[in-house]
Design a protein around this motif. Structure first.
Motif, short mmCIF file in Angstrom:
data_model
loop_
_atom_site.label_atom_id
_atom_site.label_comp_id
_atom_site.label_asym_id
_atom_site.label_seq_id
_atom_site.Cartn_x
_atom_site.Cartn_y
_atom_site.Cartn_z
N PHE A 1 0.82 -1.21 0.00
CA PHE A 1 0.00 0.00 0.00
C PHE A 1 0.86 1.26 0.00
CE2 PHE A 1 -3.41 -2.88 1.13
CZ PHE A 1 -4.50 -2.30 0.51
N CYS A 2 2.00 1.22 0.67
CA CYS A 2 2.89 2.38 0.65
C CYS A 2 3.42 2.63 -0.76
CB CYS A 2 4.05 2.16 1.62
SG CYS A 2 3.60 2.34 3.36
N TRP A 3 3.71 1.56 -1.51
CA TRP A 3 4.15 1.73 -2.89
C TRP A 3 3.01 2.28 -3.75
CZ3 TRP A 3 8.66 2.50 -4.63
CH2 TRP A 3 9.78 1.92 -4.05
N MET A 4 1.78 1.90 -3.46
CA MET A 4 0.64 2.47 -4.18
C MET A 4 0.54 3.97 -3.91
SD MET A 4 -2.21 -0.49 -3.53
CE MET A 4 -1.83 -2.22 -3.83
N LEU A 5 0.82 4.37 -2.66
CA LEU A 5 0.81 5.79 -2.33
C LEU A 5 1.92 6.53 -3.06
CD1 LEU A 5 -0.49 8.03 -0.65
CD2 LEU A 5 1.07 7.43 1.22
N VAL A 6 3.09 5.90 -3.16
CA VAL A 6 4.19 6.49 -3.93
C VAL A 6 3.80 6.64 -5.39
CG1 VAL A 6 6.54 6.07 -4.78
CG2 VAL A 6 6.01 5.69 -2.37
N SER A 7 3.15 5.63 -5.94
CA SER A 7 2.68 5.70 -7.33
C SER A 7 1.70 6.85 -7.52
CB SER A 7 2.03 4.38 -7.74
OG SER A 7 2.95 3.31 -7.66
N ALA A 8 0.82 7.04 -6.55
CA ALA A 8 -0.14 8.14 -6.63
C ALA A 8 0.58 9.48 -6.65
CB ALA A 8 -1.11 8.07 -5.46
N ALA A 9 1.59 9.63 -5.80
CA ALA A 9 2.34 10.89 -5.75
C ALA A 9 3.08 11.14 -7.06
CB ALA A 9 3.32 10.87 -4.58
N LEU A 10 3.68 10.08 -7.61
CA LEU A 10 4.42 10.23 -8.87
C LEU A 10 3.49 10.58 -10.03
CD1 LEU A 10 6.95 7.25 -8.60
CD2 LEU A 10 7.38 9.68 -8.20
N GLN A 11 2.33 9.92 -10.09
CA GLN A 11 1.38 10.23 -11.15
C GLN A 11 0.83 11.64 -11.01
OE1 GLN A 11 0.87 8.28 -13.81
NE2 GLN A 11 2.44 6.98 -12.88
N PHE A 12 0.63 12.10 -9.78
CA PHE A 12 0.17 13.46 -9.57
C PHE A 12 1.22 14.47 -10.05
CE2 PHE A 12 -0.24 17.31 -7.03
CZ PHE A 12 -1.59 17.60 -7.18
N MET A 13 2.48 14.19 -9.75
CA MET A 13 3.56 15.07 -10.21
C MET A 13 3.67 15.06 -11.72
SD MET A 13 6.40 14.03 -7.34
CE MET A 13 7.73 14.72 -8.31
N ARG A 14 3.45 13.91 -12.33
CA ARG A 14 3.62 13.79 -13.78
C ARG A 14 2.46 14.39 -14.55
NH1 ARG A 14 2.67 9.96 -17.98
NH2 ARG A 14 1.36 8.74 -16.60
N LEU A 15 1.24 14.24 -14.04
CA LEU A 15 0.06 14.62 -14.82
C LEU A 15 -0.59 15.93 -14.39
CD1 LEU A 15 -1.62 11.09 -15.02
CD2 LEU A 15 -0.29 12.23 -16.79
#
Length: 236
Positions: A33-47
């Motif tokens: 779940f922590c990696w899913m949160l990291v993915s969310a942060a990265l996608q937010f930064m990218r998009l």
């Protein structure tokens, strides 16, 4: 997933091995779940954010420290308070129960899923707003397909399939939806990031084209050089 299967089958139901499996399962679930949160942060930064304005030094290292380090906190707290919370229960399942489950498992999961849902909504809003600007440049159908594809990818990438899992106790339909969507997560990511990405397809096609001349005994060195030059020209 391997730890979960071993724990669920009850092959190691004695006290000490079961406690070790319970600790590993608890840690791995929270780390996922922590990696899913990291993915969310990265996608937010990218998009959503302006590209380049949020460049963070040593981003991968910091993401790893958070995703692999944060789950140690609730696991360590439970171990220090009462190690027997990981002992096998009446069903022989090695996992925290009762208050320990709600505080050390369910609360972190709910917090991360809620945060990912918020990020999911913000990204979709941004994508739809950008699509409205580009509507005069591209066809309506193409924009709609892109929005749908982005929504599906983010839904699986951010682990929002676990919403069905959290509601499974209240609805049989949610239980079935969770079993179907959760098991398809890796396959959906493979479709988007490998088959759906032009660069990834070109990379694997290029590797296959290079391997064939090398493994062929009938081709001459001149033919292999010509094939390599043609592939490099195509790549450029």
């Amino acid at each position: 997933m391997l730890v979960f299967l071993i724990t669920a089958t009850g092959m190691l139901h004695t006290n000490t091995p079961c406690i070790i499996l319970g600790v590993l399962l608890h840690y791995s679930v929270l780390a996922s779940f922590c990696w899913m949160l990291v993915s969310a942060a990265l996608q937010f930064m990218r998009l959503v954010t302006i590209f380049g304005s949020q460049r963070i030094p040593h981003l991968l290292l910091k993401a790893c420290l958070f995703a692999w380090g944060a789950p140690l906190l609730p696991v360590t707290v439970l171990l220090s308070v009462d190690i027997q919370v990981y002992a096998p229960d009446e069903r022989g399942f090695c996992y925290p129960g009762g208050l320990a489950f709600y505080l050390a498992v369910l609360c972190p999961v709910l917090m991360i899923v809620t945060a990912n849902m918020i990020v999911f909504g913000m990204i979709l809003q941004h994508v739809c707003r950008g699509s409205a600007i580009k509507r005069h440049m591209q066809s309506e159908r193409k924009l709609t397909m892109r929005q749908v594809a982005t929504s599906v990818l983010l839904f699986f990438l951010l682990g929002l399939t676990w919403i069905f899992g959290l509601l499974a106790g209240f609805s049989t339909l949610c239980a079935y939806l969770f079993c179907i969507t959760a098991t398809l997560q890796g396959f959906v990511l493979f479709l988007f990031f490998v088959l759906g990405e032009k660069k990834s397809r070109h990379y694997w096609t290029r590797r296959s084209a290079i391997r064939k001349p090398n493994t062929s005994t009938s081709s001459t060195p001149a033919e292999r050089v010509a094939l390599r030059q043609r592939d490099e020209t195509t790549h450029l």
